[in-house]
Design an enzyme around this catalytic site. Structure first.
Site, mmCIF file in Angstrom:
data_model
loop_
_atom_site.group_PDB
_atom_site.id
_atom_site.type_symbol
_atom_site.label_atom_id
_atom_site.label_comp_id
_atom_site.label_asym_id
_atom_site.label_seq_id
_atom_site.Cartn_x
_atom_site.Cartn_y
_atom_site.Cartn_z
ATOM 1 N N ASP A 225 2.124 -3.420 8.841
ATOM 2 C CA ASP A 225 2.365 -2.992 7.475
ATOM 3 C C ASP A 225 1.282 -1.971 7.132
ATOM 4 O O ASP A 225 0.268 -1.850 7.834
ATOM 5 C CB ASP A 225 2.349 -4.182 6.504
ATOM 6 C CG ASP A 225 3.033 -3.824 5.178
ATOM 7 O OD1 ASP A 225 3.239 -2.627 4.910
ATOM 8 O OD2 ASP A 225 3.351 -4.745 4.407
HETATM 9 C C1 BGC Z 1 4.746 -2.584 1.993
HETATM 10 C C2 BGC Z 1 5.794 -2.288 3.031
HETATM 11 C C3 BGC Z 1 6.178 -0.841 2.992
HETATM 12 C C4 BGC Z 1 4.922 0.008 3.194
HETATM 13 C C5 BGC Z 1 5.195 1.487 3.139
HETATM 14 C C6 BGC Z 1 3.575 -1.625 2.072
HETATM 15 O O1 BGC Z 1 2.779 -1.744 0.944
HETATM 16 O O2 BGC Z 1 4.289 -3.911 2.124
HETATM 17 O O3 BGC Z 1 6.929 -3.101 2.818
HETATM 18 O O4 BGC Z 1 7.126 -0.550 3.969
HETATM 19 O O5 BGC Z 1 4.002 -0.292 2.167
HETATM 20 O O6 BGC Z 1 5.530 1.866 1.856
#
Ligand code: BGC
Length: 840
Positions: A225
């Site tokens: 993530d």
């Molecule tokens: C989230 C993800 C997301 C990523 C990119 C993170 O803060 O947990 O689900 O894909 O950001 O935006």
């Protein structure tokens, strides 16, 4: 893009190039190696739309109903259509990899991102996710199941350790991933931010390597993530292929050093690179070149699908006296805070700039042939409504100018703007704002427009920033959010609280509004423990001060004599958002009072709630007609109106239990990080499994939903095949056939649900568990035979921690078939011999 000979490339790549490939190049792209024709891939969120490469000032996109809404449809065919369109939207945005779907589990109604996942139940969630991914991948776009695994709360999401039994891990939290993969091998998996039982998932070999790769035999790409990689060697060795986003924090020189010193073996690095190159080959047929332009589709047929999805997700919770559907030729009084705003999606990385939105008020107004009146009742915003759309630029356009400078406004230097944009929304998260003329992360923006209020009075102005901000009106500082800043929840939990100032304004007079913003490094807020998402963000809003009593009294007065009334209340992306869990389960202040008082004077008023997750409804017993809509995407208002006026017969069923009170939900005692951990104390008894086992009456049960017609079920027949010595991949189907009839006078769809009741054994098991479901559309008087098939091992097994294997115990298993209404059909089948198994 041409296909890569992966093994040859691995031979030819230098150590530095291999290392570079294992981390993002920027926020949304992987790294390229032009020398060997290895291109960069583009990734984009996410669960309910494809935003493209710009959070800030992005190209508009289709916004689908949020996942709980799609979960409420229980419709695998619809999810396939949605997945296919999502694939096309991705291609329009030049995207190879979509960062979705989200299939975490709603342990609690309070989860800030609960709206992003389909269901509290793994069978419903995993099945829908599987069909969604399959259709998207058939378009050539790679899907990403996220967040693997146990990212079920936002509080201290990077640091918290989810403490749970292996049984709960398997039966509840891994189940949606496992079932989705049985339908479609998603090309990517995103690891969760949190730890599971003490080890961060992004460096958790037991989860990534042992379960995902070895036990399930999955061969795709594992990415972290965003900013969720926390080590160099451990993460590589555990199997984390890509650190996202770039620029890298943990790879680069550190990884090259780890390989040189044999902390990471060469073959382990090669394994990571091999997975990445295989993904590059997999998406190659898309033919999307590097740096592809981002386009908008917004085709009429897509709008029709979005509208269908929105309508099919609306759950009719109560309809005493058949108050619904509304009469089109009657007059209608619309009341409530959610009527004239489009609560189209939840907040955080799921949010995006939609092509357009339809508010519930617009939706019902378009259908009604009678007079439609409106009364606000109360407001439901958390922060003040955005001021941007009410401003005008010097040349009279709606919105304001956004001028970017390298120098501070008081630097004394002759400042030259390095960028000038025209914006409408006075809220922006600048993490992916790219401008080569901006010299560092520290920069300044002046936002300017004029405001001509329609009403005289005292106005509140609010400023929320990741950075610093001052709002000036005609040169006077009305809000100063530059010093003594306090931590708030907006912008993924990185922003200040909203600072508020007031000023008296006269109707018709034009005021000059200047908002001076300094990027994140200008702030002295202590953001330890919070992920810094680049150069920051801003939000400024305003509204005239009005007394709540005045607003409620007006709505009540009008409701007394109104022929038909609908109250639109609920939550918005401010209340349900990433980085922050909800503090309670209640509606925003004033909403319950409004609803109760309107129902007192007009008991036939319809209450329509929009939220991604459950809210308390203290007035529910007094409401005759009660409807749950969600964050319904572009077409949310039209979908809602279709159901309210009966053009679509509601068929949706709750994908999550709605507790009466927060205290009734099984995670009530354990839903926040305490000293770095959260105990999953309810074990496998999540959602309906808890309410049924402990006989606590929910407000509205999982699977509940009414229709404007009635259905009957009969003739349940169960067919099995002879048992083998061991469970094998090919499986042993248990087939339930049931006759379903539409016994009412309007066409409609029924959702047939199949549950298994296990035999008594010496371990605790849920009263019953959902194992299959099927949606069927029937004309009035029509009858169809529906077949539900479930594999015996999945229908019967629980996770045995003694053997660390699934166990399917011998005995008689009852089959229950349910649907709309209370009628239950009963059948049974036998498991002749206890068997153990592992795998998908
Ligand atoms: C989230 C993800 C997301 C990523 C990119 C993170 O803060 O947990 O689900 O894909 O950001 O935006």
């Amino acid at each position: 893009m041409a296909r890569i000979d992966v093994e040859k490339a691995i031979e030819e790549l230098t150590l530095g190039e291999k290392v570079a490939l294992t981390a993002g190049r920027d926020f949304w792209h992987t790294e390229s190696v032009p020398r060997l024709n290895i291109p960069a891939l583009r990734m984009s969120d996410g669960p309910n739309g494809v935003r493209g490469t710009r959070f800030f000032n992005g190209i508009p996109a289709a916004c689908f109903p949020c996942a709980t809404a799609l979960g409420a449809t229980w419709d695998t065919e619809l999810l396939s259509e949605v997945g296919a369109l999502m694939g096309e939207e991705a291609i329009a945005k030049g995207t190879h990899v979509v960062l979705g779907p989200t299939i975490n589990t709603q342990r609690s109604p309070l989860g800030g991102r609960g709206f992003e996942s389909f269901s509290e139940d793994g069978v419903l969630s995993g099945t829908l996710a599987g069909y969604f991914c399959k259709a998207m991948q058939e378009k050539g776009v790679a899907a990403t199941l996220k967040h693997f695994v146990c990212n079920d709360q936002e509080h201290e999401r990077l640091a918290v350790s989810s403490i749970l039994t292996n049984r709960a891990l398997r039966e509840i939290y891994l189940m949606p991933f496992q079932l989705a993969m049985r339908i479609c091998r998603s090309q990517c998996i995103m690891t969760a931010y949190n730890k599971v039982n003490g080890t961060h998932v992004s460096e958790n070999k037991a989860i990534i390597d042992d379960i995902l790769r070895k036990e399930w035999g999955w061969e795709g790409v594992v990415m972290s993530d965003w900013f969720g990689t926390y080590s160099t060697s451990d993460a590589i060795v555990a199997g984390l292929d890509i650190e996202m986003p770039g620029k890298t924090r943990w790879r680069g020189e550190a990884l090259a050093h780890a390989v040189s010193s044999n902390k990471v073996a060469q073959y382990q690095l090669d394994e990571r690179v091999r997975n990445i190159l295989n993904l590059v080959n997999w998406v190659e047929p898309l033919g999307i070149p590097e740096g592809a332009p981002e386009k908008a589709l917004n085709r009429p047929e897509d709008q029709a699908l979005m509208r269908r999805a929105a309508a099919e997700s609306v759950v009719l919770l109560k309809n005493e006296g058949d108050i619904l559907p509304l009469k089109k030729d009657g007059s209608l009084l619309v009341i409530g805070p959610n009527a004239k705003i489009a609560a189209y999606c939840g907040g955080g990385s799921a949010s995006l700039a939609p092509y357009y939105t339809v508010t519930p008020f617009d939706g019902v107004s378009a259908k009604s042939k009678g007079e439609v009146k409106y009364s606000q009742g109360v407001y439901s915003h958390k922060d003040l409504p955005l001021l941007g759309p009410l401003l005008k630029t010097a040349d009279g356009k709606p919105g304001f100018t956004f001028k970017v400078y390298n120098e501070h406004p008081n630097s004394g230097e002759d400042r030259q703007a390095v960028d000038e944009l025209h914006l409408l929304e006075s809220s922006g998260f600048l993490m992916d704002y790219v401008n080569p003329k901006v010299k560092s992360m520290t920069y300044y923006v002046d936002m300017e427009g004029t405001f001509t209020p329609e009403e005289s009075g005292v106005y509140n102005f609010g400023v929320t920033v990741v950075g610093t901000g001052q709002l000036l009106i005609d040169g006077e500082v009305v809000v100063d959010n530059t010093k003594n800043q306090k931590q708030g929840s907006a912008f993924f939990g990185t922003a200040t609280i909203e600072e508020i100032g007031t000023k008296e304004l006269k109707a018709g007079q034009t005021y000059k509004v200047l908002f001076q913003f300094g990027s994140a490094p200008t702030s002295d807020l202590d953001t330890r423990g919070i992920v810094a998402f680049g150069p920051g963000g801003f939000r400024f809003g305003a509204s005239r001060q009005v007394g709540q009593e005045e607003l409620i009294a007006n709505a009540v007065e009008q409701a007394k004599t109104a022929e038909q009334v609908v109250i639109f209340a609920g939550l918005t992306l401010e209340w349900e958002t990433e980085g922050h869990d909800r503090e309670h389960m209640d509606l925003p202040p004033g909403s319950d009072e409004l609803i109760s008082r309107v129902l007192e004077v007009n008991p036939n008023a319809v209450v329509m709630i929009q939220s991604g997750t459950p809210v308390t409804m203290p007035w529910a017993d007094n409401a005759k007609a009660l409807v749950q809509a969600w964050f319904g995407g572009n077409e949310c208002g039209s979908g809602i109106a279709d159901v309210l006026y009966g053009d679509v017969n509601p068929s949706a069923k709750l994908p999550i239990t709605f507790p009466r009170r927060l205290q009734d939900n099984p995670s009530y005692l354990n839903f926040r990080s305490e000293r770095g951990r959260v105990l999953y104390g309810e074990d496998i008894y999540v959602g309906y499994r808890y309410f049924e086992k402990s006989d606590v009456a929910p407000g509205f049960a999982f699977g509940h939903g009414l229709s404007y017609t009635s259905f009957s079920r009969s003739d349940l027949r169960i067919d099995t095949v002879p048992e083998q010595t061991k469970y094998t991949e090919s499986g042993e189907p248990v087939t339930a056939s049931v006759t379903v009839s539409n016994t009412g006078s309007v066409a409609g769809a029924e959702i047939v649900q199949l549950w298994i009741v296990p035999p008594k054994t010496d371990v605790g098991r849920p009263v019953r568990e959902l194992k299959a479901f099927q949606k069927v559309f029937l004309q009035p008087g029509e009858t169809k035979t529906v077949q539900l098939v479930v594999e015996k091992k999945l229908a019967t097994s629980w996770w045995d921690e003694e053997r660390e294997q699934w166990i399917s115990e011998e005995g008689t298993y009852q089959v229950l078939v349910t649907g709309t209404g209370a009628e239950e059909l009963h059948g049974e089948f036998e498991v002749g011999k206890t068997r153990f198994w592992l795998g998908l």
